[in-house]
Scaffold this motif. Structure first.
Motif, PDB file in Angstrom:
ATOM      1  N   ALA A  18       0.749  -1.150   0.000  1.00 23.96           N
ATOM      2  CA  ALA A  18       0.126   0.156   0.004  1.00 23.96           C
ATOM      3  C   ALA A  18       0.848   1.309   0.052  1.00 23.96           C
ATOM      4  O   ALA A  18       0.639   1.946  -0.669  1.00 23.96           O
ATOM      5  N   GLY A  19       1.980   1.156   0.762  1.00 26.49           N
ATOM      6  CA  GLY A  19       2.777   2.314   0.981  1.00 26.49           C
ATOM      7  C   GLY A  19       3.417   2.747  -0.486  1.00 26.49           C
ATOM      8  O   GLY A  19       3.654   3.838  -0.873  1.00 26.49           O
ATOM      9  N   VAL A  20       4.018   1.448  -1.172  1.00 29.89           N
ATOM     10  CA  VAL A  20       4.579   1.564  -2.259  1.00 29.89           C
ATOM     11  C   VAL A  20       3.653   2.101  -3.741  1.00 29.89           C
ATOM     12  O   VAL A  20       3.990   3.314  -4.497  1.00 29.89           O
ATOM     13  N   TYR A  21       2.320   1.634  -3.420  1.00 28.81           N
ATOM     14  CA  TYR A  21       1.373   2.056  -4.353  1.00 28.81           C
ATOM     15  C   TYR A  21       1.081   3.550  -4.041  1.00 28.81           C
ATOM     16  O   TYR A  21       0.932   4.426  -5.118  1.00 28.81           O
ATOM     17  N   GLY A  22       1.031   4.155  -2.848  1.00 29.82           N
ATOM     18  CA  GLY A  22       0.851   5.254  -2.514  1.00 29.82           C
ATOM     19  C   GLY A  22       1.719   6.458  -3.325  1.00 29.82           C
ATOM     20  O   GLY A  22       1.546   7.532  -3.545  1.00 29.82           O
ATOM     21  N   MET A  23       3.099   5.821  -2.717  1.00 26.49           N
ATOM     22  CA  MET A  23       4.440   6.829  -3.472  1.00 26.49           C
ATOM     23  C   MET A  23       4.340   6.950  -4.875  1.00 26.49           C
ATOM     24  O   MET A  23       4.452   7.926  -5.445  1.00 26.49           O
ATOM     25  N   LEU A  24       3.592   6.014  -5.520  1.00 25.69           N
ATOM     26  CA  LEU A  24       3.579   6.045  -7.023  1.00 25.69           C
ATOM     27  C   LEU A  24       2.517   6.594  -7.537  1.00 25.69           C
ATOM     28  O   LEU A  24       2.539   7.632  -8.418  1.00 25.69           O
ATOM     29  N   ALA A  25       1.448   6.658  -6.919  1.00 29.80           N
ATOM     30  CA  ALA A  25       0.044   7.050  -7.354  1.00 29.80           C
ATOM     31  C   ALA A  25      -0.424   8.530  -6.786  1.00 29.80           C
ATOM     32  O   ALA A  25      -1.013   9.231  -7.480  1.00 29.80           O
ATOM     33  N   ARG A  26      -0.007   8.727  -5.791  1.00 27.30           N
ATOM     34  CA  ARG A  26      -0.496   9.986  -5.085  1.00 27.30           C
ATOM     35  C   ARG A  26       0.343  11.085  -5.480  1.00 27.30           C
ATOM     36  O   ARG A  26       1.543  11.014  -5.907  1.00 27.30           O
ATOM     37  N   ARG A  27      -0.092  12.345  -5.603  1.00 28.84           N
ATOM     38  CA  ARG A  27       0.253  13.535  -6.123  1.00 28.84           C
ATOM     39  C   ARG A  27       0.719  14.585  -5.152  1.00 28.84           C
ATOM     40  O   ARG A  27       1.002  15.558  -5.309  1.00 28.84           O
ATOM     41  N   ASN A  28      -0.132  14.485  -4.016  1.00 30.47           N
ATOM     42  CA  ASN A  28      -0.178  15.268  -2.963  1.00 30.47           C
ATOM     43  C   ASN A  28       1.017  14.914  -1.897  1.00 30.47           C
ATOM     44  O   ASN A  28       1.383  13.885  -1.561  1.00 30.47           O
ATOM     45  N   LEU A  29       2.003  15.829  -1.613  1.00 32.69           N
ATOM     46  CA  LEU A  29       3.196  15.700  -0.946  1.00 32.69           C
ATOM     47  C   LEU A  29       2.850  15.143   0.551  1.00 32.69           C
ATOM     48  O   LEU A  29       3.667  14.038   0.894  1.00 32.69           O
ATOM     49  N   VAL A  30       1.980  15.522   1.468  1.00 26.07           N
ATOM     50  CA  VAL A  30       1.356  15.096   2.492  1.00 26.07           C
ATOM     51  C   VAL A  30       0.878  13.644   2.309  1.00 26.07           C
ATOM     52  O   VAL A  30       1.428  12.735   3.162  1.00 26.07           O
ATOM     53  N   ALA A  31       0.385  13.575   1.239  1.00 25.74           N
ATOM     54  CA  ALA A  31      -0.169  11.861   1.005  1.00 25.74           C
ATOM     55  C   ALA A  31       0.987  11.024   0.953  1.00 25.74           C
ATOM     56  O   ALA A  31       1.084  10.064   1.429  1.00 25.74           O
ATOM     57  N   LEU A  85       8.469  24.914   2.874  1.00 22.16           N
ATOM     58  CA  LEU A  85       9.427  25.699   1.825  1.00 22.16           C
ATOM     59  C   LEU A  85       8.896  26.049   0.216  1.00 22.16           C
ATOM     60  O   LEU A  85       8.707  26.949  -0.211  1.00 22.16           O
ATOM     61  N   LEU A  86       8.574  24.701  -0.014  1.00 18.88           N
ATOM     62  CA  LEU A  86       7.964  24.411  -1.429  1.00 18.88           C
ATOM     63  C   LEU A  86       6.655  25.449  -1.430  1.00 18.88           C
ATOM     64  O   LEU A  86       6.383  26.033  -2.633  1.00 18.88           O
ATOM     65  N   TYR A  87       5.739  25.106  -0.545  1.00 19.79           N
ATOM     66  CA  TYR A  87       4.456  25.799  -0.476  1.00 19.79           C
ATOM     67  C   TYR A  87       4.553  27.256  -0.611  1.00 19.79           C
ATOM     68  O   TYR A  87       3.857  28.136  -1.083  1.00 19.79           O
ATOM     69  N   ARG A  88       5.513  27.959   0.323  1.00 19.23           N
ATOM     70  CA  ARG A  88       5.795  29.134   0.379  1.00 19.23           C
ATOM     71  C   ARG A  88       6.390  29.818  -1.235  1.00 19.23           C
ATOM     72  O   ARG A  88       5.663  30.844  -1.340  1.00 19.23           O
ATOM     73  N   LYS A  89       6.870  28.950  -1.913  1.00 18.74           N
ATOM     74  CA  LYS A  89       7.121  29.573  -3.102  1.00 18.74           C
ATOM     75  C   LYS A  89       6.156  29.369  -4.178  1.00 18.74           C
ATOM     76  O   LYS A  89       6.193  30.056  -5.243  1.00 18.74           O
ATOM     77  N   LYS A  90       5.566  28.327  -4.072  1.00 18.69           N
ATOM     78  CA  LYS A  90       4.488  28.000  -5.245  1.00 18.69           C
ATOM     79  C   LYS A  90       3.109  27.786  -4.778  1.00 18.69           C
ATOM     80  O   LYS A  90       2.056  27.833  -5.745  1.00 18.69           O
ATOM     81  N   HIS A  91       2.854  28.078  -3.446  1.00 22.47           N
ATOM     82  CA  HIS A  91       1.399  27.951  -2.979  1.00 22.47           C
ATOM     83  C   HIS A  91       0.801  26.755  -3.630  1.00 22.47           C
ATOM     84  O   HIS A  91      -0.230  26.724  -3.779  1.00 22.47           O
ATOM     85  N   SER A  92       1.250  25.711  -3.501  1.00 18.01           N
ATOM     86  CA  SER A  92       0.469  24.510  -3.705  1.00 18.01           C
ATOM     87  C   SER A  92       1.371  23.125  -3.329  1.00 18.01           C
ATOM     88  O   SER A  92       2.826  23.447  -3.184  1.00 18.01           O
ATOM     89  N   ILE A  93       1.074  22.276  -2.728  1.00 16.24           N
ATOM     90  CA  ILE A  93       1.787  21.073  -2.447  1.00 16.24           C
ATOM     91  C   ILE A  93       1.675  20.012  -3.290  1.00 16.24           C
ATOM     92  O   ILE A  93       1.701  18.880  -2.863  1.00 16.24           O
ATOM     93  N   ASN A  94       1.146  20.108  -4.535  1.00 14.27           N
ATOM     94  CA  ASN A  94       1.080  19.157  -5.432  1.00 14.27           C
ATOM     95  C   ASN A  94       2.285  18.767  -6.224  1.00 14.27           C
ATOM     96  O   ASN A  94       2.910  19.856  -6.744  1.00 14.27           O
ATOM     97  N   ILE A  95       2.577  17.651  -6.276  1.00 14.13           N
ATOM     98  CA  ILE A  95       3.795  17.420  -6.921  1.00 14.13           C
ATOM     99  C   ILE A  95       4.065  17.592  -8.389  1.00 14.13           C
ATOM    100  O   ILE A  95       4.992  18.068  -9.001  1.00 14.13           O
ATOM    101  N   GLU A  96       2.733  17.826  -8.950  1.00 18.77           N
ATOM    102  CA  GLU A  96       2.682  18.141 -10.688  1.00 18.77           C
ATOM    103  C   GLU A  96       3.181  19.426 -10.750  1.00 18.77           C
ATOM    104  O   GLU A  96       3.555  20.090 -11.720  1.00 18.77           O
ATOM    105  N   GLU A  97       3.008  20.431  -9.452  1.00 18.89           N
ATOM    106  CA  GLU A  97       3.366  21.702  -9.673  1.00 18.89           C
ATOM    107  C   GLU A  97       4.889  22.053  -9.794  1.00 18.89           C
ATOM    108  O   GLU A  97       5.442  22.905 -10.348  1.00 18.89           O
TER     109      GLU A  97
END
Lengths: 103, 475
Positions: A18-31, A85-97
């Protein structure tokens, strides 16, 4: 419920998958961070299960798990601070950004 | 317990504590004071590493082993650390206010890497690996502008996933053998070495170190981190971190002789790393990215030696790693000077135009380091590749060696492109000659001389590496 080694290993494998699947499938950094914790906890579960059934030295597995928990906490701290730090620069925590670096 | 055995680690730990105390006082010394102080402290660590060279012993309930093998790698890590501290003198990419943190994480990473060289227990291995990695994650994000956070986040997530996989593999190995020490594992695993569980365990454990080595399926972080981290940090990641990863992989394969299936997996990884690294490097315009892909290819060459195993294979891998640290540091030395001169953190190929006219010395350092990376005689890279490939040939990996030689030819193309920009292109109008301080000149000269001398007189280091392999094994 029988308490055999196999049942513990089965659960830890499922957690790991489940963890490996989450690493590959999720795009939210907290996820992603949560998926990471699943992987680490599946390893911890493996260690305590092996410790109960197989390990010669009954303290080795427990000590290992204590270290895993401590280092996982440090890892979460560093991960969250970098995400902030990333959020302050990009205002997003989505890895696609986070796509400026490519190739 | 004999404290002199771990003198270099103790010295680094004291340095870390000192830097931490300075950070707590919240009074950052001026860069003009801090850099020389760090230089002196680093030299002190080097003396400690030299002092404890040749010592051997087993410490901390036999989880920590000091022998010639570990001391060789500690010296190598120290050399990379020293060069990084030296390159950091003209560090304009990091705020003065963050200097203390920068040096603290650098020292902590160096400490972790030195511990990796001595670790002979899964737990010590894990703790030292994470000490080094966490510091590097933060270092790669510690830059005051640009796209730093992104590379740091990517590095952290890939790295943490790799160490999670390492832990899972470690739990399997510990479970099968009933012990967490490498010696205990290798003792109990004999009959089970070919079983699927131990194969999966070994591959997973190696995962994390292949990640550090930036070998093929785990190389994604390398170009991004190389591109966006500060140049001295990249130099540290490209040299010290690679050396530590080779130390652990070699130690691990010495204790647990790989099964044929495992060797096959490593062969595939080496094959893919060389091909991918060299092919993608051909298209790079950004010099740091080019060096990142070149490091992926170089990881493939080092793996050729590691999978050949035996005394010859491991000692040739150690020799090549030493040569690799020197030539990569020399290349980054030139890159950092060009970056400083052009005021551009990521020099492109065109920034090297006419380097030979503007600074013949820097152009020469660049020429020697790149030719050595490509494997041209009589430089260290050639000798290193020669012994790597002959060790692999002896074990019958002739197809892999043939492929590696072909790859070296391909790599020559992109290394020479950079050389062409430095020597044949005209500099842009009105650019003055580049000034080089005396200290930088000395370091550049020392790097060049050591690359040439290692290439012509390799015997001393080869026999040292062979002794180190003998001392680092089980008996």
């Amino acid at each position: 419920m029988s308490q055999s080694l196999e049942s513990y290993l089965f659960i830890s494998s499922a957690l790991f998958a489940a963890g490996v699947y989450g690493m590959l499938a999720r795009r939210n950094l907290v996820a992603l961070l949560i998926s990471l914790e699943l992987i680490l906890n599946s390893a911890s579960l493996n260690f305590v299960a092996f410790n109960r059934f197989l390990l010669a030295d009954k303290t080795a597995g427990q000590v290992f798990v204590v270290f895993i928990i401590a280092l996982a906490a440090a890892e979460a701290t560093i991960g969250l601070s970098l995400i902030l730090l990333l959020y302050r620069k990009k205002h997003s925590i989505n890895i696609e950004e986070a796509k400026e670096l490519r190739g | 317990m004999d404290w002199t055995l771990i003198l270099p680690e103790t010295a680094l730990l004291l340095l870390c504590v000192l830097l931490l105390c300075l950070m707590l006082i919240r009074k950052t010394p001026a860069a003009g004071v801090l850099s020389p102080l760090m230089g002196i402290a680093t030299a002190g660590v080097g003396l400690a590493a030299l002092w404890s060279f040749g010592f051997s012993g087993i410490l901390f309930f036999s989880t920590y082993r000091v022998d010639l093998f570990s001391q060789c790698f500690k010296l190598l890590v120290w050399a990379a650390f020293f060069l990084t501290v030296f390159f950091s003198r003209s560090l304009h990419e990091i705020d003065d206010g963050r200097r203390l943190e920068y040096y603290f994480f650098l020292s902590a990473a160096a400490l972790g890497m030195m511990m990796m060289a001595s670790a002979v227990d899964l737990l010590t291995l894990y703790v030292s690996l994470e000490l080094a990695s966490y510091s590097l994650y933060l270092l790669s994000a510690l830059k005051n502008r640009g796209r730093d956070a992104e590379a740091g986040v990517k590095y952290l997530f890939f790295g943490a996933a790799a160490s999670g996989v390492f832990l899972w593999g470690a739990s399997l190995l510990a479970g099968i053998s009933g012990s967490t020490s490498l010696a205990g594992i290798s003792e109990n695993i004999h009959g089970l070495i070919a079983s699927p569980a131990s194969l999966v365990g070994m591959i997973f454990v190696c995962f994390s170190f292949l990640f550090k080595l930036s070998a093929f399926p785990l190389h994604f972080w390398a170009p991004d981190v190389y591109e966006s981290a500060a140049t001295p940090v990249v130099n540290f990641i490209a040299t010290a971190s690679k050396a530590a990863a080779v130390a652990v992989l070699a130690r691990f394969l010495m204790f647990l002789p790989p099964s044929p299936e495992f060797v096959r997996a490593l062969t595939a990884i080496a094959f893919a790393s060389m091909t991918l690294g060299n092919c993608v490097a051909l298209w790079q315009e950004d010099v740091k990215r080019l060096l990142a892909y070149s490091s992926v290819a170089q990881a493939g060459y080092i793996l050729v030696g590691l999978l050949a195993a035996g005394g010859e294979g491991f000692s040739s891998a150690i020799f090549y790693t030493a040569a690799y640290v020197l030539m990569n540091a020399a290349a980054f030395f030139v890159v950092s000077r060009v970056a400083l001169d052009s005021g551009h953190d990521n020099p492109r190929l065109s920034h090297f135009d006419g380097l030979a006219e503007r600074s013949p010395f820097l152009a020469l350092v660049l020429l020697i380091s790149l030719l050595s990376l490509a494997g041209i005689p009589p430089l260290a890279g050639f000798t290193g590749k020669w012994i790597l490939f002959s060790a692999a040939m002896d074990k019958g990996h002739w197809f892999l060696v043939l492929w590696a030689v072909l790859n070296s030819v391909v790599s020559l193309f992109y290394y020479l492109t950079l050389v062409k920009h430095a020597y044949l292109e005209k500099p842009k109008e009105g650019l003055p000659p580049m000034a080089l301080p005396l200290a930088a000149r000395t370091v550049g000269l020392a790097l060049c001389l050591s690359i040439i001398l290692l290439g012509i007189f390799p015997n001393a280091l080869i026999s040292l590496a062979q002794e180190a392999v003998l001392s680092g094994g089980l008996h």
